[in-house]
Write a protein that holds these residues in place. Structure first.
Motif, PDB file in Angstrom:
ATOM      1  N   GLU A  32       0.849  -1.184   0.000  1.00 12.13           N
ATOM      2  CA  GLU A  32       0.000   0.000   0.000  1.00 12.13           C
ATOM      3  C   GLU A  32       0.888   1.238   0.000  1.00 12.13           C
ATOM      4  O   GLU A  32       1.670   1.447   0.922  1.00 12.13           O
ATOM      5  N   PRO A  33       0.822   2.079  -1.051  1.00 14.24           N
ATOM      6  CA  PRO A  33       1.704   3.244  -1.122  1.00 14.24           C
ATOM      7  C   PRO A  33       1.426   4.231   0.009  1.00 14.24           C
ATOM      8  O   PRO A  33       0.286   4.414   0.425  1.00 14.24           O
ATOM      9  N   SER A  34       2.496   4.840   0.501  1.00 16.73           N
ATOM     10  CA  SER A  34       2.328   5.899   1.487  1.00 16.73           C
ATOM     11  C   SER A  34       1.816   7.156   0.791  1.00 16.73           C
ATOM     12  O   SER A  34       1.823   7.255  -0.449  1.00 16.73           O
ATOM     13  N   ILE A  35       1.370   8.128   1.577  1.00 18.16           N
ATOM     14  CA  ILE A  35       0.899   9.386   1.007  1.00 18.16           C
ATOM     15  C   ILE A  35       2.014  10.054   0.203  1.00 18.16           C
ATOM     16  O   ILE A  35       1.783  10.586  -0.887  1.00 18.16           O
ATOM     17  N   LYS A  36       3.241  10.011   0.751  1.00 18.98           N
ATOM     18  CA  LYS A  36       4.374  10.627   0.058  1.00 18.98           C
ATOM     19  C   LYS A  36       4.647   9.944  -1.271  1.00 18.98           C
ATOM     20  O   LYS A  36       4.833  10.602  -2.303  1.00 18.98           O
ATOM     21  N   GLU A  37       4.673   8.602  -1.259  1.00 21.24           N
ATOM     22  CA  GLU A  37       4.930   7.857  -2.495  1.00 21.24           C
ATOM     23  C   GLU A  37       3.854   8.123  -3.537  1.00 21.24           C
ATOM     24  O   GLU A  37       4.146   8.376  -4.716  1.00 21.24           O
ATOM     25  N   VAL A  95     -10.893  -6.646  -0.913  1.00 20.29           N
ATOM     26  CA  VAL A  95      -9.517  -6.840  -1.377  1.00 20.29           C
ATOM     27  C   VAL A  95      -8.559  -6.259  -0.341  1.00 20.29           C
ATOM     28  O   VAL A  95      -8.672  -5.087   0.018  1.00 20.29           O
ATOM     29  N   PRO A  96      -7.605  -7.059   0.175  1.00 23.02           N
ATOM     30  CA  PRO A  96      -6.615  -6.521   1.116  1.00 23.02           C
ATOM     31  C   PRO A  96      -5.880  -5.330   0.507  1.00 23.02           C
ATOM     32  O   PRO A  96      -5.526  -5.352  -0.672  1.00 23.02           O
ATOM     33  N   ARG A  97      -5.621  -4.302   1.310  1.00 24.40           N
ATOM     34  CA  ARG A  97      -5.075  -3.045   0.806  1.00 24.40           C
ATOM     35  C   ARG A  97      -3.754  -3.228   0.059  1.00 24.40           C
ATOM     36  O   ARG A  97      -3.525  -2.586  -0.959  1.00 24.40           O
ATOM     37  N   LYS A  98      -2.896  -4.108   0.563  1.00 29.22           N
ATOM     38  CA  LYS A  98      -1.571  -4.216  -0.053  1.00 29.22           C
ATOM     39  C   LYS A  98      -1.603  -4.887  -1.424  1.00 29.22           C
ATOM     40  O   LYS A  98      -0.624  -4.845  -2.161  1.00 29.22           O
ATOM     41  N   PHE A  99      -2.730  -5.516  -1.773  1.00 27.97           N
ATOM     42  CA  PHE A  99      -2.864  -6.147  -3.083  1.00 27.97           C
ATOM     43  C   PHE A  99      -3.723  -5.328  -4.044  1.00 27.97           C
ATOM     44  O   PHE A  99      -3.936  -5.733  -5.190  1.00 27.97           O
ATOM     45  N   GLN A 100      -4.220  -4.183  -3.582  1.00 27.26           N
ATOM     46  CA  GLN A 100      -5.100  -3.386  -4.428  1.00 27.26           C
ATOM     47  C   GLN A 100      -4.345  -2.719  -5.577  1.00 27.26           C
ATOM     48  O   GLN A 100      -4.926  -2.471  -6.639  1.00 27.26           O
ATOM     49  N   ASP A 175     -10.314 -18.614  -1.186  1.00 30.07           N
ATOM     50  CA  ASP A 175      -9.402 -17.679  -0.525  1.00 30.07           C
ATOM     51  C   ASP A 175      -8.650 -16.832  -1.533  1.00 30.07           C
ATOM     52  O   ASP A 175      -8.428 -17.245  -2.677  1.00 30.07           O
ATOM     53  N   TYR A 176      -8.218 -15.639  -1.090  1.00 35.71           N
ATOM     54  CA  TYR A 176      -7.234 -14.867  -1.834  1.00 35.71           C
ATOM     55  C   TYR A 176      -5.873 -15.534  -1.647  1.00 35.71           C
ATOM     56  O   TYR A 176      -5.573 -16.041  -0.558  1.00 35.71           O
ATOM     57  N   HIS A 177      -5.073 -15.556  -2.684  1.00 36.06           N
ATOM     58  CA  HIS A 177      -3.704 -16.074  -2.619  1.00 36.06           C
ATOM     59  C   HIS A 177      -2.757 -14.936  -2.982  1.00 36.06           C
ATOM     60  O   HIS A 177      -2.155 -14.931  -4.068  1.00 36.06           O
ATOM     61  N   GLY A 178      -2.670 -13.966  -2.088  1.00 33.65           N
ATOM     62  CA  GLY A 178      -1.886 -12.775  -2.386  1.00 33.65           C
ATOM     63  C   GLY A 178      -2.495 -12.044  -3.569  1.00 33.65           C
ATOM     64  O   GLY A 178      -3.713 -11.887  -3.664  1.00 33.65           O
ATOM     65  N   ALA A 179      -1.629 -11.629  -4.520  1.00 32.81           N
ATOM     66  CA  ALA A 179      -2.106 -10.950  -5.711  1.00 32.81           C
ATOM     67  C   ALA A 179      -2.221 -11.898  -6.899  1.00 32.81           C
ATOM     68  O   ALA A 179      -2.465 -11.462  -8.022  1.00 32.81           O
ATOM     69  N   PRO A 328     -11.513   1.638   4.097  1.00 31.25           N
ATOM     70  CA  PRO A 328     -11.143   0.888   5.294  1.00 31.25           C
ATOM     71  C   PRO A 328     -10.261  -0.291   4.974  1.00 31.25           C
ATOM     72  O   PRO A 328     -10.450  -0.964   3.965  1.00 31.25           O
ATOM     73  N   ASP A 329      -9.267  -0.529   5.836  1.00 33.18           N
ATOM     74  CA  ASP A 329      -8.400  -1.685   5.669  1.00 33.18           C
ATOM     75  C   ASP A 329      -9.207  -2.957   5.851  1.00 33.18           C
ATOM     76  O   ASP A 329     -10.112  -3.035   6.677  1.00 33.18           O
ATOM     77  N   VAL A 330      -8.857  -3.963   5.085  1.00 35.07           N
ATOM     78  CA  VAL A 330      -9.488  -5.269   5.239  1.00 35.07           C
ATOM     79  C   VAL A 330      -8.409  -6.265   5.583  1.00 35.07           C
ATOM     80  O   VAL A 330      -7.472  -6.461   4.811  1.00 35.07           O
TER      81      VAL A 330
END
Length: 364
Positions: A32-37, A95-100, A175-179, A328-330
């Motif tokens: 999940e990108p930071s605001i700065k990124e 969808v988990p945030r880091k895989f969006q 199940d989700y399997h990552g991305a 919201p984070d999932v």
């Protein structure tokens, strides 16, 4: 003046390399990108679009450059409006945030390919049948009317027929399997819920193109400019999604501003069609010189002015409101229970997260 062939080829090669590099970066490190990124990437893509317009000015002429800027601004503003639905889709499928990021990137590439086909077909139709501008113009005015009529209503995501069909014919894991979109489970090759998410993003954006493509053809008839304006508008949309997040809720007058822009372009298209004076049942006729054509510089000024007014008015209207940091984070473990989402699943997940938060506060 014709666009130089070398300029078009160089642009296509450069954009392809850029998109592939962007996709490789996302695939290599899902996060999940930071605001700065996100801010740096959005700034980079916006600056790239502005630079491309200057290159068009240097190597072609001012008219093409102005048409590009007008088209890019229109497509970009419509793309920002589309982010509302992207947020809903991500929440709908949990969808988990880091895989969006990866889901958004692949969905955008699918949308670009489909839009490219749509643009080529539109260019051929307009070249042979100028009177189609009557249809485009009426459709845009009707779309503007609907934007005003439904302004303020809660948006919801409804799966289109294509997605519903894919659900019935594709073997999808629980199940989700990552991305990943394809895995082996119990010795059987299966798709993951991520494929449905990607298809939902791509096909939903194509539906949005039914408004945006006719709108940009009202600003330029050059397919190269139409396509590049769409590419530059969609590039960086992934990072913009994470940058704006809950701030999208503050743009309360964006849909009203877009309605004004679409209605203006619709009127412009109808005026051009009347000026050309070509109808399929009337034979060859001379253009009507007394019907004015709206110059592209005026179109750009109106589009830019409406967007500025709508944005400033929205921020002033909501300046007392606290914007959330984003969708919201999932939690991945929570998402595993019902990967393809649903109103009941979403409500259950939210209730579970709320209960866990209450327990944490009680322990503290």
């Amino acid at each position: 003046m014709e666009l130089p062939v070398w300029f078009e080829i160089t642009t296509f090669v450069g954009l392809t390399v850029l998109l592939l590099a962007d996709l490789a970066i996302v695939a290599r490190r899902p996060h999940e990108p930071s605001i700065k990124e996100a801010s740096l990437w959005v700034t980079f893509y916006v600056s790239l679009a502005l630079l491309f317009g200057l290159l068009m000015l240097a190597f072609t002429n001012g008219t093409y450059a102005t048409e590009f800027y007008a088209g890019w601004l229109t497509e970009y503003s419509l793309s920002v409006d589309n982010l509302f639905v992207f947020v809903i889709i991500m929440a709908r499928f949990q969808v988990p945030r880091k895989f969006q990021q990866e889901a958004l990137m692949i969905g955008i590439i699918i949308a670009l390919v489909l839009r490219g086909i749509f643009i080529l077909l539109g260019a051929v139709v307009i070249e042979r049948f100028v009177w189609v501008f009557y249809i485009f113009g009426i459709f845009l005015i009707y779309t503007a009317f609907n934007l005003v009529r439904h302004r303020g209503e809660d948006e919801d995501y409804e799966e289109n027929a294509f997605i519903r069909r894919m659900r019935t014919i594709l073997p999808i894991t629980q199940d989700y399997h990552g991305a990943k979109i394809r895995v082996t489970e119990n010795g059987r090759k299966m798709w993951t819920p991520m494929i449905v998410v990607i298809l939902a993003l791509g096909t939903t954006d194509l539906i949005f193109a039914l408004d945006s493509i006719p709108a940009i053809f009202g600003l330029t008839r050059e397919p190269f400019i139409v396509f590049t304006a769409n590419v530059f508008a969609l590039m960086g949309l992934r990072q913009l999604y994470f940058l704006l997040g809950g701030l999208l809720k503050r743009l309360v007058y964006l849909s009203l501003g877009l309605a004004v822009i679409l209605a203006f372009i619709g009127v412009k298209l109808i005026l051009e069609a009347v000026h050309e004076n070509q109808l399929p049942f009337a034979g060859e006729r001379e253009p009507i010189e007394s019907i004015p054509e709206i110059p592209i510089w005026l179109s750009l000024s109106i589009i830019l002015g409406v967007l500025v007014v709508a944005t400033v008015a929205s921020l002033l209207k909501t300046r007392g409101q606290l914007a959330s940091a984003g969708p919201p984070d999932v939690d991945p473990e929570t998402a595993k229970s019902v990967p393809t989402g649903g109103p009941e699943a979403a409500a259950a997940a939210e209730a579970r997260i709320a209960d866990e938060s209450d327990e944490d506060r009680a322990r503290s």
